[in-house]
Write an enzyme that holds these catalytic residues in place. Structure first.
Site, PDB file in Angstrom:
ATOM      1  CG  ASP A  78      -2.042  -0.991   1.123  1.00  0.00           C
ATOM      2  OD1 ASP A  78      -1.871  -1.996   0.415  1.00  0.00           O
ATOM      3  OD2 ASP A  78      -3.082  -0.781   1.751  1.00  0.00           O
ATOM      4  CG  ASP A 120      -1.155  -2.529   5.049  1.00  0.00           C
ATOM      5  OD1 ASP A 120      -0.047  -2.806   5.541  1.00  0.00           O
ATOM      6  OD2 ASP A 120      -1.662  -1.396   5.094  1.00  0.00           O
ATOM      7  CE  LYS A 121      -5.761  -3.782   2.053  1.00  0.00           C
ATOM      8  NZ  LYS A 121      -4.710  -2.945   2.625  1.00  0.00           N
ATOM      9  CB  CYS A 188       5.164   0.350   8.377  1.00  0.00           C
ATOM     10  SG  CYS A 188       5.441   0.342   6.590  1.00  0.00           S
ATOM     11  CB  SER A 485      -2.946   4.631   5.972  1.00  0.00           C
ATOM     12  OG  SER A 485      -1.884   4.075   6.709  1.00  0.00           O
TER      13      SER A 485
END
Length: 581
Positions: A78, A120-121, A188, A485
Protein backbone atom coordinates in the site's frame (compact mmCIF):
# COMPACT_ATOMS: atom_id res chain seq x y z
CA UNK A 1 -7.31 -41.65 10.05
CA UNK A 2 -6.32 -41.63 6.38
CA UNK A 3 -4.49 -38.47 5.41
CA UNK A 4 -5.93 -36.70 2.39
CA UNK A 5 -2.48 -36.45 0.83
CA UNK A 6 -2.20 -40.22 0.76
CA UNK A 7 -5.67 -40.59 -0.71
CA UNK A 8 -4.68 -38.16 -3.46
CA UNK A 9 -1.71 -40.37 -4.36
CA UNK A 10 -4.03 -43.28 -5.09
CA UNK A 11 -6.41 -41.12 -7.12
CA UNK A 12 -3.75 -39.29 -9.18
CA UNK A 13 -0.98 -41.69 -10.30
CA UNK A 14 1.05 -38.86 -11.84
CA UNK A 15 1.29 -37.02 -8.53
CA UNK A 16 4.24 -39.00 -7.13
CA UNK A 17 6.54 -38.73 -10.18
CA UNK A 18 5.77 -35.05 -10.61
CA UNK A 19 6.68 -34.35 -6.99
CA UNK A 20 9.86 -36.39 -7.32
CA UNK A 21 10.70 -34.23 -10.31
CA UNK A 22 10.16 -31.17 -8.13
CA UNK A 23 12.82 -32.34 -5.68
CA UNK A 24 10.87 -34.41 -3.17
CA UNK A 25 12.58 -37.58 -1.92
CA UNK A 26 10.72 -40.90 -2.21
CA UNK A 27 10.24 -41.13 1.56
CA UNK A 28 8.79 -37.59 1.64
CA UNK A 29 5.77 -38.88 -0.26
CA UNK A 30 4.61 -40.98 2.69
CA UNK A 31 4.89 -38.17 5.25
CA UNK A 32 2.31 -35.71 6.54
CA UNK A 33 2.28 -33.07 3.83
CA UNK A 34 2.25 -29.41 4.85
CA UNK A 35 1.64 -26.52 2.50
CA UNK A 36 3.85 -23.60 3.56
CA UNK A 37 2.17 -20.64 1.85
CA UNK A 38 3.72 -17.20 2.11
CA UNK A 39 3.64 -13.77 0.52
CA UNK A 40 7.43 -13.84 0.08
CA UNK A 41 8.73 -11.64 -2.73
CA UNK A 42 10.70 -8.50 -3.46
CA UNK A 43 7.54 -6.41 -3.34
CA UNK A 44 8.28 -4.57 -0.08
CA UNK A 45 10.13 -4.92 3.28
CA UNK A 46 7.24 -6.82 4.86
CA UNK A 47 7.61 -9.72 2.43
CA UNK A 48 11.26 -9.57 1.36
CA UNK A 49 12.46 -11.57 4.39
CA UNK A 50 9.72 -14.18 4.61
CA UNK A 51 11.60 -16.96 2.82
CA UNK A 52 13.77 -17.27 5.93
CA UNK A 53 10.62 -18.08 7.88
CA UNK A 54 9.41 -20.40 5.12
CA UNK A 55 12.60 -22.45 5.41
CA UNK A 56 12.31 -22.51 9.19
CA UNK A 57 8.70 -23.75 8.96
CA UNK A 58 9.76 -26.50 6.54
CA UNK A 59 12.53 -27.47 8.94
CA UNK A 60 10.03 -27.67 11.79
CA UNK A 61 7.68 -29.81 9.71
CA UNK A 62 10.56 -32.20 8.92
CA UNK A 63 11.49 -32.43 12.61
CA UNK A 64 7.92 -33.55 13.35
CA UNK A 65 7.97 -36.19 10.63
CA UNK A 66 6.25 -34.15 7.93
CA UNK A 67 7.27 -32.55 4.67
CA UNK A 68 6.79 -28.85 3.85
CA UNK A 69 6.02 -27.70 0.31
CA UNK A 70 6.61 -24.03 -0.48
CA UNK A 71 3.87 -22.03 -2.18
CA UNK A 72 3.93 -18.30 -2.85
CA UNK A 73 1.48 -15.50 -3.60
CA UNK A 74 3.32 -12.20 -3.26
CA UNK A 75 1.35 -9.23 -1.96
CA UNK A 76 1.50 -5.59 -3.03
CA UNK A 77 2.55 -2.67 -0.85
CA UNK A 78 0.00 0.00 0.00
CA UNK A 79 2.78 2.41 0.90
CA UNK A 80 4.49 2.09 -2.49
CA UNK A 81 1.18 2.72 -4.25
CA UNK A 82 -0.03 5.66 -2.13
CA UNK A 83 -1.15 8.66 -4.11
CA UNK A 84 -1.44 6.73 -7.39
CA UNK A 85 -4.13 4.62 -9.03
CA UNK A 86 -2.09 1.61 -7.95
CA UNK A 87 -3.63 1.89 -4.47
CA UNK A 88 -6.99 1.00 -6.03
CA UNK A 89 -5.76 -2.59 -6.33
CA UNK A 90 -5.02 -2.90 -2.63
CA UNK A 91 -8.28 -4.18 -1.17
CA UNK A 92 -8.97 -6.32 -4.24
CA UNK A 93 -5.58 -7.98 -3.72
CA UNK A 94 -6.81 -9.34 -0.39
CA UNK A 95 -9.46 -11.32 -2.27
CA UNK A 96 -6.94 -12.58 -4.81
CA UNK A 97 -4.57 -13.86 -2.12
CA UNK A 98 -7.44 -15.77 -0.51
CA UNK A 99 -8.40 -17.09 -3.93
CA UNK A 100 -4.87 -18.32 -4.66
CA UNK A 101 -4.71 -20.10 -1.30
CA UNK A 102 -7.98 -21.82 -2.19
CA UNK A 103 -6.56 -22.83 -5.58
CA UNK A 104 -3.22 -24.02 -4.18
CA UNK A 105 -4.82 -26.15 -1.47
CA UNK A 106 -7.77 -27.58 -3.35
CA UNK A 107 -5.90 -28.38 -6.58
CA UNK A 108 -3.63 -30.85 -4.74
CA UNK A 109 -4.89 -31.07 -1.13
CA UNK A 110 -2.46 -31.02 1.78
CA UNK A 111 -2.87 -32.40 5.28
CA UNK A 112 -2.06 -29.12 6.98
CA UNK A 113 -0.55 -25.70 6.38
CA UNK A 114 1.57 -22.87 7.68
CA UNK A 115 0.64 -19.42 6.40
CA UNK A 116 3.29 -16.68 6.57
CA UNK A 117 2.63 -12.99 5.92
CA UNK A 118 3.29 -9.57 7.42
CA UNK A 119 1.39 -6.79 5.81
CA UNK A 120 -1.84 -4.97 5.07
CA UNK A 121 -3.49 -7.39 2.62
CA UNK A 122 -1.19 -10.39 2.96
CA UNK A 123 -2.31 -10.88 6.55
CA UNK A 124 -6.11 -10.71 6.07
CA UNK A 125 -5.91 -12.46 2.69
CA UNK A 126 -4.00 -15.34 4.28
CA UNK A 127 -6.44 -15.54 7.19
CA UNK A 128 -9.42 -15.53 4.82
CA UNK A 129 -7.80 -18.28 2.75
CA UNK A 130 -6.96 -20.21 5.92
CA UNK A 131 -10.62 -20.15 6.98
CA UNK A 132 -11.86 -20.98 3.48
CA UNK A 133 -9.75 -24.11 2.94
CA UNK A 134 -10.24 -25.05 6.62
CA UNK A 135 -7.35 -27.47 6.98
CA UNK A 136 -5.24 -27.78 10.15
CA UNK A 137 -2.98 -24.74 10.05
CA UNK A 138 -0.91 -22.17 11.93
CA UNK A 139 -0.42 -18.49 11.03
CA UNK A 140 3.10 -17.08 11.30
CA UNK A 141 3.30 -13.29 11.35
CA UNK A 142 6.37 -11.77 9.74
CA UNK A 143 7.11 -9.16 12.38
CA UNK A 144 7.84 -5.45 12.34
CA UNK A 145 10.80 -3.40 11.08
CA UNK A 146 13.18 -1.53 13.33
CA UNK A 147 12.81 2.18 13.97
CA UNK A 148 15.21 4.53 12.23
CA UNK A 149 17.41 7.29 13.65
CA UNK A 150 15.59 9.62 16.05
CA UNK A 151 13.06 6.73 16.31
CA UNK A 152 11.82 7.69 12.83
CA UNK A 153 9.00 5.52 11.42
CA UNK A 154 7.40 5.48 7.99
CA UNK A 155 4.02 6.94 8.91
CA UNK A 156 5.81 10.22 9.63
CA UNK A 157 6.79 10.53 5.96
CA UNK A 158 3.36 11.87 5.02
CA UNK A 159 3.91 14.67 7.52
CA UNK A 160 7.37 15.45 6.08
CA UNK A 161 5.94 15.39 2.54
CA UNK A 162 3.12 17.80 3.41
CA UNK A 163 5.58 20.09 5.21
CA UNK A 164 7.79 20.08 2.12
CA UNK A 165 4.84 20.89 -0.17
CA UNK A 166 3.96 23.85 2.06
CA UNK A 167 7.58 25.04 2.06
CA UNK A 168 8.08 24.41 5.77
CA UNK A 169 11.11 22.12 5.29
CA UNK A 170 13.69 21.80 2.55
CA UNK A 171 14.45 18.95 0.17
CA UNK A 172 17.40 17.81 2.28
CA UNK A 173 15.21 17.07 5.32
CA UNK A 174 12.65 15.27 3.17
CA UNK A 175 15.38 13.11 1.60
CA UNK A 176 16.75 12.30 5.07
CA UNK A 177 13.32 11.03 6.12
CA UNK A 178 12.96 8.94 2.97
CA UNK A 179 16.39 7.35 3.38
CA UNK A 180 15.96 6.42 7.05
CA UNK A 181 12.27 5.56 7.52
CA UNK A 182 12.64 1.85 6.64
CA UNK A 183 15.96 0.61 8.07
CA UNK A 184 15.10 -3.12 8.02
CA UNK A 185 12.69 -5.73 6.77
CA UNK A 186 9.29 -6.24 8.41
CA UNK A 187 5.98 -4.42 8.57
CA UNK A 188 6.03 -0.65 9.11
CA UNK A 189 6.82 0.20 12.73
CA UNK A 190 3.51 1.62 13.92
CA UNK A 191 0.12 0.18 14.77
CA UNK A 192 -1.18 0.41 11.24
CA UNK A 193 -3.11 -2.26 9.39
CA UNK A 194 -0.17 -4.65 9.05
CA UNK A 195 0.71 -4.57 12.75
CA UNK A 196 -2.94 -4.62 13.78
CA UNK A 197 -3.67 -7.71 11.69
CA UNK A 198 -0.59 -9.52 12.99
CA UNK A 199 -1.93 -8.92 16.49
CA UNK A 200 -5.43 -10.01 15.43
CA UNK A 201 -4.07 -13.35 14.18
CA UNK A 202 -2.74 -14.21 17.62
CA UNK A 203 -5.77 -12.73 19.38
CA UNK A 204 -8.00 -15.07 17.32
CA UNK A 205 -5.96 -18.04 18.53
CA UNK A 206 -4.45 -18.80 15.11
CA UNK A 207 -0.78 -18.03 15.88
CA UNK A 208 1.45 -19.48 18.54
CA UNK A 209 1.19 -17.55 21.84
CA UNK A 210 3.57 -14.60 22.02
CA UNK A 211 4.57 -14.77 18.36
CA UNK A 212 2.77 -11.72 16.90
CA UNK A 213 4.62 -8.56 15.88
CA UNK A 214 8.14 -9.50 16.92
CA UNK A 215 10.97 -7.46 15.43
CA UNK A 216 11.45 -9.04 12.00
CA UNK A 217 15.19 -9.33 12.61
CA UNK A 218 14.74 -11.22 15.89
CA UNK A 219 16.02 -14.80 16.14
CA UNK A 220 12.92 -15.51 18.24
CA UNK A 221 10.78 -15.03 15.12
CA UNK A 222 12.70 -17.70 13.20
CA UNK A 223 12.22 -20.06 16.12
CA UNK A 224 8.49 -19.39 16.17
CA UNK A 225 8.32 -20.25 12.45
CA UNK A 226 10.12 -23.54 13.08
CA UNK A 227 7.77 -24.36 15.95
CA UNK A 228 4.79 -23.49 13.74
CA UNK A 229 5.96 -26.06 11.17
CA UNK A 230 6.12 -28.71 13.88
CA UNK A 231 2.73 -27.73 15.25
CA UNK A 232 1.14 -27.90 11.77
CA UNK A 233 2.15 -31.56 11.50
CA UNK A 234 0.70 -32.26 14.94
CA UNK A 235 -2.52 -30.44 14.04
CA UNK A 236 -2.83 -32.50 10.86
CA UNK A 237 -2.57 -35.70 12.89
CA UNK A 238 -5.04 -34.38 15.44
CA UNK A 239 -7.46 -33.16 12.76
CA UNK A 240 -7.95 -29.81 14.51
CA UNK A 241 -9.17 -27.27 11.95
CA UNK A 242 -9.70 -23.49 12.07
CA UNK A 243 -13.45 -24.04 12.27
CA UNK A 244 -12.83 -26.09 15.44
CA UNK A 245 -10.86 -23.20 16.95
CA UNK A 246 -12.44 -19.91 15.89
CA UNK A 247 -15.89 -18.96 17.17
CA UNK A 248 -17.74 -15.69 17.59
CA UNK A 249 -16.23 -15.56 21.10
CA UNK A 250 -12.76 -15.63 19.50
CA UNK A 251 -13.72 -12.58 17.43
CA UNK A 252 -15.04 -10.82 20.53
CA UNK A 253 -11.66 -11.40 22.20
CA UNK A 254 -9.84 -10.06 19.14
CA UNK A 255 -12.00 -6.93 18.96
CA UNK A 256 -11.42 -6.21 22.65
CA UNK A 257 -7.68 -6.46 21.96
CA UNK A 258 -8.21 -4.20 18.93
CA UNK A 259 -9.71 -1.59 21.26
CA UNK A 260 -6.79 -1.91 23.68
CA UNK A 261 -4.17 -1.38 20.95
CA UNK A 262 -6.06 1.39 19.09
CA UNK A 263 -5.96 -0.83 16.02
CA UNK A 264 -6.40 0.19 12.42
CA UNK A 265 -9.88 1.04 11.14
CA UNK A 266 -9.14 -1.38 8.30
CA UNK A 267 -9.74 -4.20 10.76
CA UNK A 268 -13.42 -3.31 10.37
CA UNK A 269 -13.04 -4.52 6.79
CA UNK A 270 -10.87 -7.54 7.51
CA UNK A 271 -12.32 -9.22 10.60
CA UNK A 272 -15.86 -9.31 9.14
CA UNK A 273 -14.47 -10.77 5.90
CA UNK A 274 -12.52 -13.44 7.82
CA UNK A 275 -15.59 -14.27 9.91
CA UNK A 276 -17.68 -14.52 6.74
CA UNK A 277 -15.44 -17.34 5.49
CA UNK A 278 -16.56 -19.38 8.53
CA UNK A 279 -20.21 -18.41 8.23
CA UNK A 280 -19.95 -16.10 11.26
CA UNK A 281 -21.36 -12.58 11.37
CA UNK A 282 -19.16 -9.71 12.52
CA UNK A 283 -19.87 -6.11 11.46
CA UNK A 284 -19.32 -2.50 12.44
CA UNK A 285 -21.93 -2.75 15.16
CA UNK A 286 -19.95 -5.60 16.75
CA UNK A 287 -16.89 -3.35 16.91
CA UNK A 288 -18.85 -0.40 18.25
CA UNK A 289 -20.49 -2.48 20.97
CA UNK A 290 -17.22 -3.96 22.21
CA UNK A 291 -15.25 -0.72 21.95
CA UNK A 292 -17.71 1.19 24.12
CA UNK A 293 -16.16 1.50 27.59
CA UNK A 294 -13.18 -0.65 26.51
CA UNK A 295 -9.80 0.45 27.85
CA UNK A 296 -7.18 1.70 25.41
CA UNK A 297 -3.73 0.71 26.71
CA UNK A 298 -1.05 0.72 24.01
CA UNK A 299 1.18 3.79 23.78
CA UNK A 300 2.49 3.17 20.27
CA UNK A 301 2.29 5.24 17.08
CA UNK A 302 0.32 6.57 15.29
CA UNK A 303 -2.01 7.35 18.21
CA UNK A 304 0.72 6.94 20.83
CA UNK A 305 4.36 7.76 21.36
CA UNK A 306 6.66 4.83 20.53
CA UNK A 307 7.47 2.69 17.45
CA UNK A 308 5.82 -0.74 17.20
CA UNK A 309 9.20 -2.43 17.65
CA UNK A 310 8.59 -1.98 21.38
CA UNK A 311 5.40 -4.05 21.40
CA UNK A 312 7.21 -7.36 21.86
CA UNK A 313 9.62 -5.89 24.39
CA UNK A 314 6.63 -5.03 26.60
CA UNK A 315 5.20 -8.56 26.38
CA UNK A 316 3.19 -8.40 23.15
CA UNK A 317 -0.31 -9.83 22.81
CA UNK A 318 -0.02 -11.92 26.01
CA UNK A 319 0.75 -8.79 28.07
CA UNK A 320 -2.26 -7.01 26.56
CA UNK A 321 -4.43 -10.02 27.28
CA UNK A 322 -3.23 -10.26 30.88
CA UNK A 323 -4.47 -6.70 31.40
CA UNK A 324 -7.80 -7.64 29.78
CA UNK A 325 -7.98 -11.07 31.39
CA UNK A 326 -11.19 -10.56 33.44
CA UNK A 327 -13.04 -9.51 30.28
CA UNK A 328 -11.82 -12.18 27.83
CA UNK A 329 -13.34 -15.54 26.96
CA UNK A 330 -10.47 -17.59 28.41
CA UNK A 331 -12.03 -20.92 27.45
CA UNK A 332 -11.73 -20.43 23.68
CA UNK A 333 -9.59 -22.97 21.81
CA UNK A 334 -6.31 -22.02 20.10
CA UNK A 335 -3.87 -23.65 17.66
CA UNK A 336 -1.88 -25.03 20.58
CA UNK A 337 -4.78 -27.38 21.29
CA UNK A 338 -5.16 -25.60 24.62
CA UNK A 339 -7.42 -22.79 25.74
CA UNK A 340 -6.42 -19.14 25.78
CA UNK A 341 -6.32 -19.19 29.59
CA UNK A 342 -4.02 -22.22 29.60
CA UNK A 343 -1.68 -20.54 27.10
CA UNK A 344 -1.43 -17.38 29.23
CA UNK A 345 -0.68 -19.42 32.35
CA UNK A 346 2.07 -21.38 30.57
CA UNK A 347 3.74 -18.24 29.24
CA UNK A 348 3.87 -16.73 32.71
CA UNK A 349 5.32 -19.94 34.17
CA UNK A 350 7.89 -20.34 31.38
CA UNK A 351 9.57 -16.94 31.90
CA UNK A 352 8.17 -15.30 28.75
CA UNK A 353 7.88 -11.86 30.33
CA UNK A 354 11.39 -12.02 31.77
CA UNK A 355 12.75 -12.73 28.27
CA UNK A 356 10.79 -9.77 26.90
CA UNK A 357 12.23 -7.56 29.63
CA UNK A 358 15.69 -8.55 28.49
CA UNK A 359 14.87 -7.35 24.98
CA UNK A 360 13.48 -4.09 26.40
CA UNK A 361 16.68 -3.51 28.38
CA UNK A 362 18.70 -4.02 25.20
CA UNK A 363 16.48 -1.62 23.21
CA UNK A 364 16.85 1.03 25.91
CA UNK A 365 20.62 0.79 25.58
CA UNK A 366 20.47 0.84 21.78
CA UNK A 367 18.27 3.95 21.55
CA UNK A 368 19.54 5.74 24.66
CA UNK A 369 16.14 5.81 26.36
CA UNK A 370 14.72 4.54 29.63
CA UNK A 371 11.35 2.87 29.02
CA UNK A 372 9.55 0.59 31.42
CA UNK A 373 6.96 -1.92 30.25
CA UNK A 374 4.20 0.33 31.62
CA UNK A 375 5.38 3.17 29.38
CA UNK A 376 4.37 0.98 26.43
CA UNK A 377 1.42 -1.07 27.71
CA UNK A 378 -0.51 0.82 30.35
CA UNK A 379 -2.13 -1.06 33.25
CA UNK A 380 -5.84 -1.66 32.83
CA UNK A 381 -6.59 0.61 35.81
CA UNK A 382 -4.44 3.42 34.40
CA UNK A 383 -5.46 3.46 30.71
CA UNK A 384 -4.83 6.04 28.03
CA UNK A 385 -8.58 6.07 27.34
CA UNK A 386 -11.75 4.30 28.42
CA UNK A 387 -13.97 4.29 25.32
CA UNK A 388 -12.04 2.00 23.01
CA UNK A 389 -10.46 3.53 19.95
CA UNK A 390 -13.06 3.55 17.17
CA UNK A 391 -16.68 4.55 16.83
CA UNK A 392 -19.27 3.68 14.20
CA UNK A 393 -21.28 6.79 13.29
CA UNK A 394 -24.74 6.75 11.75
CA UNK A 395 -27.27 9.24 10.43
CA UNK A 396 -28.87 10.38 7.22
CA UNK A 397 -25.38 10.81 5.72
CA UNK A 398 -24.32 7.25 6.59
CA UNK A 399 -27.40 5.06 7.13
CA UNK A 400 -25.25 1.89 7.14
CA UNK A 401 -22.45 3.49 9.14
CA UNK A 402 -19.10 5.24 8.92
CA UNK A 403 -15.95 4.74 10.98
CA UNK A 404 -13.75 7.13 12.96
CA UNK A 405 -10.63 6.30 14.95
CA UNK A 406 -11.33 8.73 17.75
CA UNK A 407 -8.07 8.05 19.63
CA UNK A 408 -6.27 9.73 16.72
CA UNK A 409 -8.78 12.59 16.42
CA UNK A 410 -8.41 15.97 18.18
CA UNK A 411 -10.96 16.37 20.98
CA UNK A 412 -12.06 19.68 19.46
CA UNK A 413 -13.58 17.73 16.57
CA UNK A 414 -15.63 15.29 18.66
CA UNK A 415 -18.67 17.53 18.23
CA UNK A 416 -19.00 20.05 15.41
CA UNK A 417 -21.26 21.41 12.68
CA UNK A 418 -19.31 21.92 9.45
CA UNK A 419 -19.78 23.24 5.91
CA UNK A 420 -19.65 20.62 3.17
CA UNK A 421 -16.86 20.83 0.56
CA UNK A 422 -17.45 17.83 -1.73
CA UNK A 423 -14.81 16.49 -4.13
CA UNK A 424 -15.24 13.55 -6.47
CA UNK A 425 -11.62 12.36 -6.26
CA UNK A 426 -8.74 12.45 -3.80
CA UNK A 427 -6.56 14.38 -6.24
CA UNK A 428 -8.98 17.33 -6.27
CA UNK A 429 -9.29 17.34 -2.49
CA UNK A 430 -5.61 17.23 -1.62
CA UNK A 431 -4.84 20.00 -4.11
CA UNK A 432 -7.44 22.23 -2.45
CA UNK A 433 -6.06 21.46 1.02
CA UNK A 434 -2.41 22.03 0.18
CA UNK A 435 -3.15 25.29 -1.62
CA UNK A 436 -5.33 26.71 1.17
CA UNK A 437 -8.67 26.55 -0.62
CA UNK A 438 -10.09 24.64 2.35
CA UNK A 439 -10.97 26.74 5.37
CA UNK A 440 -11.56 26.05 9.09
CA UNK A 441 -15.07 24.74 9.61
CA UNK A 442 -15.16 22.79 6.34
CA UNK A 443 -16.18 19.14 5.98
CA UNK A 444 -14.07 17.88 3.09
CA UNK A 445 -15.76 15.04 1.22
CA UNK A 446 -13.91 12.58 -1.02
CA UNK A 447 -16.44 10.35 -2.70
CA UNK A 448 -16.70 7.72 -5.42
CA UNK A 449 -13.72 6.04 -3.74
CA UNK A 450 -15.64 3.11 -2.23
CA UNK A 451 -15.32 -0.54 -3.35
CA UNK A 452 -17.76 -0.08 -6.23
CA UNK A 453 -16.34 3.29 -7.18
CA UNK A 454 -12.59 2.83 -7.48
CA UNK A 455 -11.69 -0.19 -5.31
CA UNK A 456 -11.71 1.63 -1.95
CA UNK A 457 -8.20 3.12 -1.84
CA UNK A 458 -6.66 4.75 1.22
CA UNK A 459 -6.79 8.53 1.63
CA UNK A 460 -3.49 8.61 3.52
CA UNK A 461 -1.83 11.64 1.95
CA UNK A 462 -4.98 13.72 2.24
CA UNK A 463 -5.38 12.81 5.91
CA UNK A 464 -1.72 13.65 6.55
CA UNK A 465 -2.06 16.99 4.76
CA UNK A 466 -4.87 17.83 7.16
CA UNK A 467 -3.42 16.47 10.41
CA UNK A 468 -0.01 18.04 9.80
CA UNK A 469 -1.61 21.48 9.36
CA UNK A 470 -1.87 22.96 12.86
CA UNK A 471 -5.04 24.90 12.11
CA UNK A 472 -6.91 22.60 9.74
CA UNK A 473 -6.11 19.50 11.80
CA UNK A 474 -8.30 20.83 14.61
CA UNK A 475 -11.02 22.61 12.67
CA UNK A 476 -12.10 20.48 9.70
CA UNK A 477 -13.17 16.88 9.06
CA UNK A 478 -12.43 14.56 6.15
CA UNK A 479 -15.32 12.26 5.20
CA UNK A 480 -15.07 9.56 2.55
CA UNK A 481 -16.55 6.32 1.27
CA UNK A 482 -12.94 5.24 0.81
CA UNK A 483 -10.72 4.18 3.69
CA UNK A 484 -7.68 5.34 5.58
CA UNK A 485 -4.27 3.94 6.30
CA UNK A 486 -3.85 2.47 9.75
CA UNK A 487 -1.27 5.23 10.14
CA UNK A 488 -3.77 8.01 9.53
CA UNK A 489 -4.42 10.57 12.24
CA UNK A 490 -6.73 13.54 12.53
CA UNK A 491 -10.48 14.11 12.16
CA UNK A 492 -10.98 11.49 9.44
CA UNK A 493 -14.14 9.45 8.84
CA UNK A 494 -14.14 6.55 6.36
CA UNK A 495 -16.21 3.63 5.04
CA UNK A 496 -19.24 5.96 4.66
CA UNK A 497 -22.01 3.59 3.60
CA UNK A 498 -23.84 3.22 1.29
CA UNK A 499 -21.05 4.53 -0.92
CA UNK A 500 -21.48 7.20 -3.58
CA UNK A 501 -21.31 4.82 -6.55
CA UNK A 502 -24.21 2.87 -5.01
CA UNK A 503 -26.25 6.08 -4.70
CA UNK A 504 -25.64 6.61 -0.99
CA UNK A 505 -26.39 10.01 0.58
CA UNK A 506 -22.70 10.93 0.38
CA UNK A 507 -23.23 11.26 -3.39
CA UNK A 508 -26.01 13.82 -2.83
CA UNK A 509 -24.11 16.29 -0.63
CA UNK A 510 -23.65 19.72 -2.19
CA UNK A 511 -21.36 22.66 -1.47
CA UNK A 512 -22.41 24.50 1.69
CA UNK A 513 -24.63 21.79 3.18
CA UNK A 514 -24.30 21.60 6.96
CA UNK A 515 -22.86 18.41 8.46
CA UNK A 516 -23.20 17.48 12.13
CA UNK A 517 -20.51 15.27 13.65
CA UNK A 518 -20.88 13.93 17.19
CA UNK A 519 -18.48 11.14 18.13
CA UNK A 520 -19.85 10.51 21.60
CA UNK A 521 -23.43 10.23 20.32
CA UNK A 522 -22.26 8.29 17.22
CA UNK A 523 -23.95 10.76 14.83
CA UNK A 524 -23.10 11.78 11.26
CA UNK A 525 -25.97 13.81 9.84
CA UNK A 526 -26.80 16.33 7.15
CA UNK A 527 -28.56 19.05 9.19
CA UNK A 528 -28.70 21.94 6.73
CA UNK A 529 -29.00 22.72 3.03
CA UNK A 530 -26.75 25.31 1.41
CA UNK A 531 -25.84 26.82 4.77
CA UNK A 532 -29.37 26.91 6.22
CA UNK A 533 -30.49 24.66 9.07
CA UNK A 534 -33.42 22.40 8.15
CA UNK A 535 -35.67 19.92 9.91
CA UNK A 536 -35.03 16.20 9.35
CA UNK A 537 -38.16 16.02 7.23
CA UNK A 538 -36.98 18.91 5.06
CA UNK A 539 -33.57 17.28 4.67
CA UNK A 540 -35.18 14.01 3.58
CA UNK A 541 -37.27 15.83 1.00
CA UNK A 542 -34.24 17.61 -0.48
CA UNK A 543 -32.21 14.39 -0.61
CA UNK A 544 -35.08 12.57 -2.31
CA UNK A 545 -35.25 15.28 -4.98
CA UNK A 546 -31.49 15.20 -5.49
CA UNK A 547 -31.58 11.39 -5.74
CA UNK A 548 -34.07 11.62 -8.62
CA UNK A 549 -31.59 13.77 -10.55
CA UNK A 550 -28.52 11.70 -9.61
CA UNK A 551 -26.91 9.25 -12.02
CA UNK A 552 -24.08 6.83 -11.19
CA UNK A 553 -20.74 7.72 -12.66
CA UNK A 554 -19.43 5.66 -15.57
CA UNK A 555 -17.60 2.55 -14.42
CA UNK A 556 -13.96 3.41 -13.72
CA UNK A 557 -12.65 -0.05 -14.64
CA UNK A 558 -14.20 -1.85 -17.60
CA UNK A 559 -12.18 -5.05 -17.32
CA UNK A 560 -9.82 -7.01 -15.14
CA UNK A 561 -9.77 -7.67 -11.44
CA UNK A 562 -11.10 -4.23 -10.46
CA UNK A 563 -14.11 -4.74 -12.73
CA UNK A 564 -14.86 -7.96 -10.84
CA UNK A 565 -14.25 -6.33 -7.47
CA UNK A 566 -16.40 -3.27 -8.19
CA UNK A 567 -19.29 -5.44 -9.40
CA UNK A 568 -19.32 -7.86 -6.46
CA UNK A 569 -17.84 -6.13 -3.38
CA UNK A 570 -20.11 -6.10 -0.36
CA UNK A 571 -20.65 -2.94 1.68
CA UNK A 572 -17.59 -1.71 3.60
CA UNK A 573 -19.54 -2.18 6.82
CA UNK A 574 -19.90 -5.89 5.96
CA UNK A 575 -16.22 -6.33 5.09
CA UNK A 576 -16.16 -5.55 1.33
CA UNK A 577 -15.62 -9.22 0.51
CA UNK A 578 -16.73 -10.53 -2.87
CA UNK A 579 -20.45 -11.22 -2.71
CA UNK A 580 -22.07 -13.29 -5.44
CA UNK A 581 -25.59 -13.85 -4.10
Amino acid sequence: MELISQKMRTLAPELDPLRLGTGWKPDDLDKVQIMVESTFGDSHPGSGHLNRLVEAACQGAAEAGGHGARYFCTDMCDGESQGTDGINYSLASREMIANMIEIHENATPFDGAVFIASCDKGMPGSLMGMMRVNIPAVMVTGGVMNAGPELLTLEQLGMYSAQYERGEIGEEKLCWAKENACPSCGACSFIGTASSMQIMAEALGLSLPGSALLPATSPDLTDYARRAGKRAVELAREGLRPSDIVTIRSFENAILVHAAISGSTNCLLHLPAIAHELGLHVDGDTFDRIHRNAHYLLNLRPAGQWPAEFFYYAGGVPAIMEELRPYLHLDVMTVTGKTLGENLDELRADGFYERCQGWLDEANRKYGIHLAKTDIIKPYDDPIGTDGSIAVLRGNLAPLGAVIKHTACPKEMFSATLRARPFDSEEEAIDAILHHRVQPGDAVFIRYEGPKGSGMPEMFYTSEAISSDRELGRTIALITDGRFSGASTGPVIGHCSPEAQAGGPIALVEEGDLIRLDVKERVLDIVGILGEQKTPEEIDAVLAKRKQQWKPRPRKYARGVLRVFSEHAASPMEGAYLKFD
